[in-house]
Design a protein around this motif. Structure first.
Motif, PDB file in Angstrom:
ATOM      1  N   ARG A 134       0.806  -1.220   0.000  1.00 24.36           N
ATOM      2  CA  ARG A 134       0.000   0.000   0.000  1.00 24.36           C
ATOM      3  C   ARG A 134       0.840   1.271   0.000  1.00 24.36           C
ATOM      4  O   ARG A 134       0.413   2.309   0.520  1.00 24.36           O
ATOM      5  CB  ARG A 134      -0.982   0.008   1.180  1.00 24.36           C
ATOM      6  N   ASN A 135       2.010   1.227  -0.576  1.00 20.46           N
ATOM      7  CA  ASN A 135       2.804   2.438  -0.735  1.00 20.46           C
ATOM      8  C   ASN A 135       2.490   3.072  -2.084  1.00 20.46           C
ATOM      9  O   ASN A 135       2.365   2.371  -3.087  1.00 20.46           O
ATOM     10  CB  ASN A 135       4.289   2.103  -0.643  1.00 20.46           C
ATOM     11  N   GLY A 136       2.393   4.397  -2.136  1.00 17.15           N
ATOM     12  CA  GLY A 136       2.128   5.045  -3.410  1.00 17.15           C
ATOM     13  C   GLY A 136       3.209   4.742  -4.424  1.00 17.15           C
ATOM     14  O   GLY A 136       2.933   4.384  -5.576  1.00 17.15           O
ATOM     15  N   SER A 149      -1.249  -2.359  -3.771  1.00 20.15           N
ATOM     16  CA  SER A 149      -2.425  -1.684  -3.236  1.00 20.15           C
ATOM     17  C   SER A 149      -2.870  -2.208  -1.880  1.00 20.15           C
ATOM     18  O   SER A 149      -3.000  -1.453  -0.932  1.00 20.15           O
ATOM     19  CB  SER A 149      -3.579  -1.758  -4.239  1.00 20.15           C
ATOM     20  N   ASN A 184      -0.636   2.836  -7.929  1.00 13.74           N
ATOM     21  CA  ASN A 184       0.519   2.617  -7.059  1.00 13.74           C
ATOM     22  C   ASN A 184       1.580   1.841  -7.823  1.00 13.74           C
ATOM     23  O   ASN A 184       1.272   0.891  -8.561  1.00 13.74           O
ATOM     24  CB  ASN A 184       0.118   1.843  -5.810  1.00 13.74           C
ATOM     25  N   GLY A 233      -1.936  -2.790  -9.358  1.00 18.68           N
ATOM     26  CA  GLY A 233      -0.908  -1.769  -9.360  1.00 18.68           C
ATOM     27  C   GLY A 233      -0.012  -1.946 -10.569  1.00 18.68           C
ATOM     28  O   GLY A 233      -0.242  -2.805 -11.430  1.00 18.68           O
TER      29      GLY A 233
END
Length: 876
Positions: free
Chosen positions: A552-554, A579, A600, A625
């Motif tokens: 979940r890191n951009g 995500s 992401n 992602g």
């Protein structure tokens, strides 16, 4: 550690400049206007009243005028600007600080007679008058400052003017004068050794103490068993030993040895949430300071104790405490304990804007314990047993360099260091090692054996070492623990970790052993080694990733890094989720609401992932992602299941047909060993809990090498549950292509050929590669889809007619150098390489040449390399 070094090293020039203005008040230069009061006696038998009268400590009723000067008398003389005692007593102070007014910064000085050494047995039952200060809140209020009742009932000694106290040292440079509170002789003593307060939240009357030892004191229902200050503090060559703050029905134990902070001004009619912010936020400078064997105890309090060693600032919800700028150099905090935060707490701004800056250099925080555990019944024990080492929260900027946090223990989470709720953080040459989390209650989730960074906007880490940390979780726990090594989460800016090592961390029945990176905006890991970490499985929950999990890191980037030698008892070694986490392998994954972000990105570039052992996939990419694997080698990994190489798991019911996008470019995925005759290089699927489901995405593999687990193997190396979603371009597939065999011979793809890969080794650059031997069909047969300037090693990409397939670019027009290191361990062994060469020269043929040598490469591969590059002509 030498706590009495003469000149501490400094770092962080920009931070030092920031601190200069805030710490200026601590530069307590003695001038002709200030008095020098000389202590010539180690007695403690005089009580001084607000009017300056002195009394015998025996009766406390009969005025006396002793012909000597004790420390208690000297402090009174400085507070009152009066001579205390008769001839031979203490001379009058002459500080130009006016109580309730603005300090001039010119303090009196208390020194000790040159020959004086030993212990002052302080009678903590005799609470010194706070004269002339009334210890009332400033700015016109007549309400006492919380924690400083009038008259003083907490402290044996009270300083209410700007003051400098200079003790003596022994031959080793250690303090030779100790203030002793009597705790060893009487465990029921109740009294702090020293309080620094002038009764105003407007003025700062700083104190400087040099060459003193505070020991064996206990205080009930207040902060700082040995010392507490509401004013700026400078301590140099000071020791705190066996100091205790113990809780009661009126307050919890907090800051076993030392507390420094000032509270809001408030009245019953002006609740804390609307209170006036304090105008004074005391600065703290500690140089060559030792805090050891100190405790914050719960006692009769219903709440946890906190900060076994020091409390710099407070997050008390009713009367929050504030601290100014903090500088710690060559500080040792060891063998301290509390329910939570065994070593020390540093809290900048519990409410309001972040103002505090922190610099910690050349310090050691070791063997401290957060003893509390969750029992589900008492007060705040839900938060007990957190942070064995130390915690920094709510600061504008923190810079920590050349500091170690080792051997600390927590009963629930965060064995070593917690950094959170701040603007910027810089860590340089920081070691977080051998910290342990061992909860005793299976109802609570254990987390973070070593380091936690939570809700810090900008993080910069250089040369970090996070090693040998242990996270234990009960086999009957309702959920697995988080991360044995480090946990970085909720960063809203950029998080950069470079030239760092995460190694030999262990997660017992825990999700991640090495590093967990969750829900950050932008993460860059560059030149990082993640090695030797391991997870175990004792309960019902499967560990997630032995080396690293990023979810979940951009933006998440792993650059020029090496992940090797990790061991997973669960799903994977490397788990990268763009995500969300899709770890529900026991049932059909449920729809995600709200819908996951599809933009992401996850990038693995110029890296090597090798020699890892797992129960399932080695590199696991999952959930919607955009993923890129470029100039990367994934080799020599093994899995007890299948999917020993790269696993793309794209299932999500509502992500759309292109929710998962993966590009593999100029990479080598080979010599990975799995089970079930399946997909040793690449697996593309969508696990639904019992089988592969619809794959909502696309996978493109270009200019790469997908190799067998070993030469001559018949196991499959590629599997896609929906081959139409996979595109190969100018890629070498060492076997027939499996489920993508229809693409063999198309788009420049080559199948059923030996790529002539050398063994994994350092061939230049920061990470290991598998070079292409002479005659490899991958040479000049690939492309450069990203127009990369370099290959994995940093060598120029595209040498010759075209780019090579795989992560290694062969130099144009030059033979590969002769390499006799046949197993890539950088050692030429007589029983391995030597024996092979002797047998070859004696005419041995086939597998007999390598039998018993421990070499895994076949003789055919070794012979081809030797003949092509070493001038030999060995036969088959």
């Amino acid at each position: 550690m030498n706590a009495f070094a003469n000149t501490p090293r400094r770092s962080g020039q920009h931070t030092r400049r920031t601190l200069v203005a805030g710490l200026a008040a601590l530069c307590l230069a003695v001038t002709a206007n200030a008095a020098n009061i000389v202590v010539n006696s180690l007695l403690d038998d005089v009580y001084v009243s607000a009017s300056g009268a002195t009394f015998s400590d025996v009766a406390l009723l009969t005025p006396s005028s002793p012909a000597y000067c004790t420390l208690r008398m000297a402090i009174a003389a400085a507070n009152l600007d009066l001579a205390v005692g008769s001839a031979g007593g203490c001379t009058a102070g002459n500080s130009s600080t006016v109580p309730g007014g603005i300090t001039s910064g010119i303090p009196d000085t208390i020194t000790f007679a040159a020959a004086l050494a030993g212990t002052i047995n302080v009678n903590v039952a005799s609470k010194m008058s706070e004269a002339p200060a009334t210890l009332l809140a400033g700015m016109g209020s007549t309400t006492p400052i919380p924690g400083d009742p009038t008259p003083n009932v907490t402290s044996a000694l009270v300083v209410s003017r700007a003051l400098e106290i200079i003790g003596n040292v022994d031959g080793a440079g250690a303090p030779s004068i100790a203030l002793d509170g009597g705790l060893l002789a009487n465990a029921a003593v109740d009294g702090r050794l020293l309080l620094v307060a002038d009764g105003s939240s407007v003025t700062d009357t700083p104190i400087s103490i040099t060459h003193l030892k505070f020991q064996n004191a206990r205080l009930v229902a207040s902060t700082g068993g040995c010392m507490f200050s509401r004013k700026s503090v400078r301590l140099t060559n000071v020791i705190f030993d066996n100091c205790v703050s113990e809780g009661s029905a009126n307050g919890n134990g907090y800051g076993g040895a030392l507390g420094v902070f000032t509270s809001r001004s408030w009245t019953a009619a002006l609740p804390a949430v609307g209170s006036i912010e304090p105008m004074v936020r005391p600065n703290v400078t500690l140089i060559n300071v030792i805090v050891r064997n100190s405790r914050a105890l719960r006692g009769a309090s219903a709440n946890n104790s906190n900060a076994g060693g020091m409390a710099l600032g407070s997050s008390n919800a009713t009367t929050p405490g504030y601290v100014g700028n903090v500088y710690l150099s060559n500080v040792l905090v060891e063998n301290c304990q509390a329910d939570s935060v065994g070593g020390f707490i540093l809290r900048g701004s519990p409410v309001g804007p972040l103002l505090t800056t922190v610099e910690i250099v050349d310090s050691t925080i070791r063997n401290n314990t957060a003893t509390g555990t969750y029992d589900g019944t008492v007060g705040n024990t839900v938060n007990s047993g957190i942070t064995g080492g130390f915690s920094i929260r709510a600061v504008k900027h923190a810079e920590i360099s050349r500091t170690s946090i080792t051997g600390n223990l927590a009963g629930q989470s965060i064995g070593g260091l917690e950094l959170r709720d701040s603007d910027t953080l810089t860590l340089t040459d920081l070691t977080v090692g051998s910290n342990v989390v061992t909860p005793n209650n299976p109802l609570r989730r254990a987390s973070e054996g070593g380091l936690t960074i939570n809700n810090v906007k900008t993080v910069r880490g250089f040369r970090l070492t996070v090693e040998n940390n242990l996270l234990n979780t009960h086999a009957t726990a309702t959920s697995p623990g988080f991360a044995g090594g480090a946990y970085i989460t909720n960063g809203t800016g950029t998080t950069e970790i470079r030239d760092s090592v995460f190694r030999n961390n262990v997660g017992n029945n825990s999700s991640i052993a090495g590093l967990y990176v969750l829900s950050n905006a932008n993460v860059v890991l560059e030149r990082v080694k993640i090695t030797g970490n391991s997870t175990t499985k004792a309960g019902t929950f499967n560990p997630s990733a032995a080396a690293i999990q990023a979810s979940r890191n951009g933006v998440f980037k792993l650059l020029a890094s090496e992940i090797s030698g990790n061991s997973s008892a669960g799903f994977s070694t490397v788990n990268l989720n763009a995500s969300f986490n899709d770890n529900n392998f026991a049932a059909t994954p449920v729809a995600v609401s709200p819908l996951p972000p599809l933009t992401n990105t996850v990038e693995v570039i110029d890296s090597a992932i090798h020699s890892n052992v797992g129960a399932d996939a080695t590199v696991y990419l999952q959930t919607p992602g955009i993923y890129t694997v470029r100039n990367t080698t994934i080799a020599n990994n093994s899995s007890a299941n299948s999917r020993a190489g790269l696993n793309a798991q794209g299932f999500n019911p509502f992500s759309g047909a292109t929710g998962f996008q993966l590009r593999v470019e100029n990479s080598t995925i080979a010599r990975n060993v799995g089970a079930n005759n399946c997909c040793q290089a690449l697996h593309v699927g969508a696990w639904t809990g019992f089988a592969d489901g619809a794959f909502n995405g696309t996978v493109t593999v270009e200019s790469s090498i997908l190799g067998l687990e070993a030469l001559g193997s018949t196991d499959g190396i590629v599997h896609a549950n929906d081959p139409s979603k996979v595109t190969l371009i100018k890629t070498l597939v060492e076997n027939g292509g499996d489920s993508v065999s229809a693409q063999c011979g198309l788009n420049g793809n080559v199948c059923n050929v030996n790529p002539q890969l050398d063994t994994l080794a350092y061939n230049g650059g920061l990470t290991r590669t598998m070079r292409l031997l002479a005659g490899s069909p991958a040479i000049n047969a690939g492309s450069n889809p990203a127009s990369a300037a370099f290959d994995q090693r940093g060598a120029t990409r595209v040498q010759g007619a075209a780019a090579d397939m795989g992560a290694y670019e062969t130099a144009a027009g030059s033979a590969v150098a002769c390499n006799l290191d046949m197993d890539g361990d950088s050692i030429l062994s007589p029983t391995k390489e030597g024996l092979v060469l002797v047998r070859a020269m004696l005419g041995f043929i086939g597998p007999a040449i390598t039998a018993g040598t421990g070499l895994t490469a076949s003789w055919a591969t070794l012979r081809a390399n030797l003949n092509a590059n070493c001038g030999t002509s060995f036969g088959p």
